[in-house]
Design a protein around this motif. Structure first.
Motif, PDB file in Angstrom:
ATOM      1  N   TRP A  27       0.699  -1.267   0.189  1.00  8.05           N
ATOM      2  CA  TRP A  27       0.115  -0.123  -0.095  1.00  8.05           C
ATOM      3  C   TRP A  27       0.864   1.217  -0.032  1.00  8.05           C
ATOM      4  O   TRP A  27       2.062   1.373   0.285  1.00  8.05           O
ATOM      5  N   THR A  28       0.353   2.313  -0.374  1.00 12.96           N
ATOM      6  CA  THR A  28       0.707   3.775  -0.413  1.00 12.96           C
ATOM      7  C   THR A  28      -0.408   4.714   0.162  1.00 12.96           C
ATOM      8  O   THR A  28      -1.385   4.583  -0.052  1.00 12.96           O
ATOM      9  N   LEU A  29       0.409   5.564   0.995  1.00 13.74           N
ATOM     10  CA  LEU A  29      -0.506   6.424   1.708  1.00 13.74           C
ATOM     11  C   LEU A  29      -0.094   7.838   1.224  1.00 13.74           C
ATOM     12  O   LEU A  29       1.034   8.310   1.384  1.00 13.74           O
ATOM     13  N   ARG A  30      -0.977   8.586   0.827  1.00 15.65           N
ATOM     14  CA  ARG A  30      -0.727  10.260   0.556  1.00 15.65           C
ATOM     15  C   ARG A  30      -1.823  10.854   1.126  1.00 15.65           C
ATOM     16  O   ARG A  30      -2.912  10.730   1.633  1.00 15.65           O
ATOM     17  N   ARG A  50      -4.965  -3.093   2.992  1.00 14.92           N
ATOM     18  CA  ARG A  50      -5.773  -1.695   3.185  1.00 14.92           C
ATOM     19  C   ARG A  50      -6.076  -1.670   4.738  1.00 14.92           C
ATOM     20  O   ARG A  50      -5.961  -0.346   5.208  1.00 14.92           O
ATOM     21  N   GLU A  51      -6.088  -2.638   5.558  1.00 14.02           N
ATOM     22  CA  GLU A  51      -6.110  -2.366   7.114  1.00 14.02           C
ATOM     23  C   GLU A  51      -5.160  -1.599   7.602  1.00 14.02           C
ATOM     24  O   GLU A  51      -5.115  -0.581   8.259  1.00 14.02           O
ATOM     25  N   ALA A  52      -4.010  -2.455   7.116  1.00 15.65           N
ATOM     26  CA  ALA A  52      -2.776  -1.325   7.573  1.00 15.65           C
ATOM     27  C   ALA A  52      -2.374  -0.142   6.963  1.00 15.65           C
ATOM     28  O   ALA A  52      -2.029   0.755   7.652  1.00 15.65           O
ATOM     29  N   ALA A  53      -3.070   0.200   5.770  1.00 17.42           N
ATOM     30  CA  ALA A  53      -2.832   1.557   5.378  1.00 17.42           C
ATOM     31  C   ALA A  53      -3.775   2.419   6.176  1.00 17.42           C
ATOM     32  O   ALA A  53      -3.465   3.605   6.422  1.00 17.42           O
ATOM     33  N   LEU A  54      -5.128   2.139   6.550  1.00 16.23           N
ATOM     34  CA  LEU A  54      -5.991   2.935   7.343  1.00 16.23           C
ATOM     35  C   LEU A  54      -5.275   3.085   8.712  1.00 16.23           C
ATOM     36  O   LEU A  54      -5.401   3.990   9.195  1.00 16.23           O
ATOM     37  N   GLU A  55      -4.710   2.198   9.208  1.00 17.57           N
ATOM     38  CA  GLU A  55      -3.898   2.485  10.461  1.00 17.57           C
ATOM     39  C   GLU A  55      -2.829   3.529  10.597  1.00 17.57           C
ATOM     40  O   GLU A  55      -2.957   4.123  11.447  1.00 17.57           O
TER      41      GLU A  55
END
Length: 70
Positions: A27-30, A50-55
């Motif tokens: 994942w990538t978070l922006r 997706r769960e890890a990105a939301l965290e």
């Protein structure tokens, strides 16, 4: 603690399949289009990535999260 699948504004999350290991996801978070963080591990499912990105978005949104970071 259950988390919503909705990505909080101004964040966006991209979950993509990895070439190695095959069948895993990253994942990538922006924030407002600017890269904030990328996963440093492979996840066995798109949902887990997706769960890890939301965290990560939740951590970044906390007061003082950006202190000392560039």
């Amino acid at each position: 603690m259950a988390m919503s699948n909705d990505v909080p504004h101004p964040y966006s999350i991209e979950v993509e399949p990895l070439t190695k290991p095959e069948g895993h996801f990253g994942w990538t978070l922006r924030r407002s289009g600017k890269l904030i963080e990328r996963s440093d591990r492979a996840y066995r499912s798109e949902e887990k990535a997706r769960e890890a990105a939301l965290e990560a978005a939740d951590r970044d949104s906390k007061p003082g999260a950006g202190v000392g970071r560039r």
